[in-house]
Design a protein around this motif. Structure first.
Motif, PDB file in Angstrom:
ATOM      1  N   SER A 142      21.448 -11.431 -94.031  1.00 43.14           N
ATOM      2  CA  SER A 142      21.653 -12.113 -95.299  1.00 43.14           C
ATOM      3  C   SER A 142      20.338 -12.787 -95.679  1.00 43.14           C
ATOM      4  O   SER A 142      19.298 -12.142 -95.744  1.00 43.14           O
ATOM      5  N   SER A 143      20.360 -14.089 -95.880  1.00 41.61           N
ATOM      6  CA  SER A 143      19.173 -14.849 -96.263  1.00 41.61           C
ATOM      7  C   SER A 143      19.553 -16.325 -96.256  1.00 41.61           C
ATOM      8  O   SER A 143      20.733 -16.670 -96.384  1.00 41.61           O
ATOM      9  N   LEU A 144      18.559 -17.184 -96.127  1.00 35.13           N
ATOM     10  CA  LEU A 144      18.831 -18.595 -96.395  1.00 35.13           C
ATOM     11  C   LEU A 144      19.339 -18.767 -97.820  1.00 35.13           C
ATOM     12  O   LEU A 144      20.067 -19.719 -98.117  1.00 35.13           O
ATOM     13  N   MET A 145      18.979 -17.814 -98.702  1.00 38.72           N
ATOM     14  CA  MET A 145      19.469 -17.839-100.082  1.00 38.72           C
ATOM     15  C   MET A 145      20.946 -17.497-100.174  1.00 38.72           C
ATOM     16  O   MET A 145      21.531 -17.556-101.253  1.00 38.72           O
ATOM     17  N   GLY A 146      21.564 -17.133 -99.056  1.00 39.63           N
ATOM     18  CA  GLY A 146      23.005 -16.996 -98.991  1.00 39.63           C
ATOM     19  C   GLY A 146      23.696 -18.307 -98.664  1.00 39.63           C
ATOM     20  O   GLY A 146      24.925 -18.393 -98.689  1.00 39.63           O
ATOM     21  N   SER A 155      20.103 -13.364-109.010  1.00 39.49           N
ATOM     22  CA  SER A 155      20.855 -12.156-108.648  1.00 39.49           C
ATOM     23  C   SER A 155      20.925 -12.003-107.135  1.00 39.49           C
ATOM     24  O   SER A 155      21.975 -11.659-106.568  1.00 39.49           O
ATOM     25  N   TYR A 156      19.806 -12.250-106.489  1.00 43.50           N
ATOM     26  CA  TYR A 156      19.708 -12.140-105.032  1.00 43.50           C
ATOM     27  C   TYR A 156      20.597 -13.181-104.361  1.00 43.50           C
ATOM     28  O   TYR A 156      21.362 -12.869-103.439  1.00 43.50           O
ATOM     29  N   CYS A 157      20.522 -14.426-104.834  1.00 41.84           N
ATOM     30  CA  CYS A 157      21.355 -15.482-104.260  1.00 41.84           C
ATOM     31  C   CYS A 157      22.841 -15.157-104.415  1.00 41.84           C
ATOM     32  O   CYS A 157      23.635 -15.357-103.493  1.00 41.84           O
ATOM     33  N   GLY A 158      23.213 -14.653-105.588  1.00 40.16           N
ATOM     34  CA  GLY A 158      24.618 -14.308-105.820  1.00 40.16           C
ATOM     35  C   GLY A 158      25.116 -13.252-104.854  1.00 40.16           C
ATOM     36  O   GLY A 158      26.211 -13.378-104.286  1.00 40.16           O
ATOM     37  N   ALA A 159      24.311 -12.211-104.649  1.00 41.24           N
ATOM     38  CA  ALA A 159      24.714 -11.133-103.742  1.00 41.24           C
ATOM     39  C   ALA A 159      24.800 -11.620-102.301  1.00 41.24           C
ATOM     40  O   ALA A 159      25.723 -11.262-101.563  1.00 41.24           O
ATOM     41  N   MET A 183      25.804 -13.426 -88.925  1.00 33.66           N
ATOM     42  CA  MET A 183      25.049 -13.478 -90.174  1.00 33.66           C
ATOM     43  C   MET A 183      23.647 -13.991 -89.851  1.00 33.66           C
ATOM     44  O   MET A 183      23.478 -15.130 -89.405  1.00 33.66           O
ATOM     45  N   ILE A 184      22.657 -13.144 -90.049  1.00 33.09           N
ATOM     46  CA  ILE A 184      21.262 -13.512 -89.835  1.00 33.09           C
ATOM     47  C   ILE A 184      20.687 -13.970 -91.175  1.00 33.09           C
ATOM     48  O   ILE A 184      20.720 -13.227 -92.157  1.00 33.09           O
ATOM     49  N   CYS A 185      20.156 -15.185 -91.219  1.00 35.76           N
ATOM     50  CA  CYS A 185      19.676 -15.770 -92.469  1.00 35.76           C
ATOM     51  C   CYS A 185      18.179 -16.040 -92.385  1.00 35.76           C
ATOM     52  O   CYS A 185      17.760 -17.114 -91.938  1.00 35.76           O
ATOM     53  N   PRO A 186      17.353 -15.070 -92.800  1.00 35.33           N
ATOM     54  CA  PRO A 186      15.910 -15.281 -92.769  1.00 35.33           C
ATOM     55  C   PRO A 186      15.453 -16.226 -93.865  1.00 35.33           C
ATOM     56  O   PRO A 186      16.018 -16.268 -94.962  1.00 35.33           O
ATOM     57  N   GLY A 187      14.385 -16.969 -93.545  1.00 39.49           N
ATOM     58  CA  GLY A 187      13.631 -17.660 -94.573  1.00 39.49           C
ATOM     59  C   GLY A 187      12.513 -16.744 -95.027  1.00 39.49           C
ATOM     60  O   GLY A 187      12.727 -15.552 -95.250  1.00 39.49           O
ATOM     61  N   PHE A 188      11.324 -17.269 -95.122  1.00 36.95           N
ATOM     62  CA  PHE A 188      10.178 -16.450 -95.521  1.00 36.95           C
ATOM     63  C   PHE A 188       9.681 -15.644 -94.318  1.00 36.95           C
ATOM     64  O   PHE A 188       9.350 -16.208 -93.280  1.00 36.95           O
TER      65      PHE A 188
END
Length: 266
Positions: A142-146, A155-159, A183-188
Motif C-alpha cells: 500500500s503506502s503511508l498515503m493509505g 487519486s493515489y490516496c483514495g485507491a 499491509m506494507i506501507c512505504p514512505g519515500f
C-alpha cells in the motif's frame, strides 16, 4: 523466524519488473523458494529473472492489472507453474501527481482500476485456492498515503485507502481459513514511482522529485519489508521521518493536517 519462513514456498510478485518488486524478487531468490514474477513488461521480467540466484526456480507471467476481468484465467495460468501458490505479493500499481482541480476523472478511474480493482480482482481469484489449502498469505504494498493524505496525490490516496478497507475485511472473514494479510506501507523510496506517476491529463510526470530521490534505498526498504513478512505483521510502516505521520494522525487528525501543510512535498 529466519529464511525457513520462505523455504520451499511459491511466492508470486506483481509489479516485479522494476523498483520494489524487482528488488524483492532478487532478495527472495536467496531464500530457497520458487518465484512467479508478473508485470506488463515481459522483456524486463526476463532480465529480473536472470538476476535471481536460481533462475530455474523463477517463472514469468505477464499481466495487466487494468484488465481486472481477466484475473481468474491469470490465476489458472499461474497455478500451472508449481501447482500451488503460498504467498501473493500485491506490489503492482501506479501513482499520481496533480492538484485535484486539474485532475481528470479518467485519472481517478485509472488509479482505482489498477491500484485497487486490479489488486482486489487478482486476490479474489486466488482466494479459493488459499481456502482449499487452508493456508495463504497476502502481502499488499500500500503506502503511508493509505493511512493519511498529502498534496497532489488525491487519486493515489483514495485507491490506497480503499485497499486497507478491503484487506482488513478479508483478514476478518478468512482468519478461520488460516489466511493472513500484511499491509506494507512505504514512505519515500528511491524508485521510479514519481517519474511514472500520472499527471492531471493522464500523461506521465517524467521526472523525479527531491523527496523520492532522497528516500530509502530500495534494497534497504526490501530488507525491512522481508522482516515484516517474516513476522506476519498486520501493517508495517517503512520509511524515514514520514512514517511517524501514521501515529500523529491517530493522535490528532488536525495536527497531521498542519504538519503536512507545512511540508515541502510536491
Amino acid at each position: 523466524m529466519g529464511k525457513t519462513k520462505f523455504e520451499n514456498k511459491v511466492i508470486w510478485i506483481t509489479g516485479a519488473s522494476s523498483g520494489i518488486g524487482k528488488a524483492l524478487a532478487i532478495a527472495l531468490s536467496h531464500y530457497n523458494c520458487k518465484l512467479i514474477l508478473s508485470s506488463r513488461r515481459a522483456a524486463e521480467l526476463q532480465l529480473v529473472k536472470q538476476q535471481c540466484l536460481h533462475p530455474e526456480n523463477v517463472k514469468v507471467l505477464t499481466l495487466d492489472l487494468a484488465h481486472y476481468s481477466e484475473m481468474e484465467s491469470v490465476v489458472d495460468r499461474a497455478l500451472t507453474f508449481f501447482n500451488r501458490i503460498d504467498i501473493l505479493v500485491n506490489n503492482g500499481g501506479i501513482s499520481q501527481r496533480s492538484p485535484i482541480i486539474e485532475t481528470s476523472i479518467e485519472v481517478d478511474k485509472k488509479l482505482m482500476e489498477i491500484d485497487y480493482l486490479g489488486t482486489v480482482a487478482l486476490s479474489k481469484a486466488l482466494l479459493p485456492h488459499f481456502i482449499k489449502n487452508k493456508s495463504g498469505y497476502y502481502v499488499v504494498v500500500s503506502s503511508l498515503m493509505g493511512k493519511f493524505s498529502s498534496h497532489y496525490r488525491s487519486s493515489y490516496c483514495g485507491a490506497k485507502h480503499a485497499l486497507h478497507g478491503f484487506f482488513d475485511a478479508l483478514r476478518l472473514e478468512h482468519s478461520k481459513d488460516h489466511i493472513k494479510v500484511t499491509m506494507i506501507c512505504p514512505g519515500f523510496v528511491n524508485t521510479n514511482i514519481a517519474r511514472n506517476a500520472l499527471t492531471g491529463d493522464g500523461s506521465e510526470q517524467g521526472y523525479q522529485d527531491d523527496m523520492t530521490e532522497n528516500g530509502l534505498d530500495v534494497n534497504t526498504f526490501v530488507k525491512k519489508m522481508i522482516k515484516a513478512m517474516r513476522k506476519e505483521k498486520f501493517e508495517a510502516y517503512i520509511g524515514q521521518f514520514e512514517k511517524f505521520g501514521v501515529y500523529v494522525k491517530r493522535l490528532s487528525p488536525r495536527l497531521i493536517h498542519k504538519l503536512v501543510m507545512r511540508s515541502k512535498v510536491k
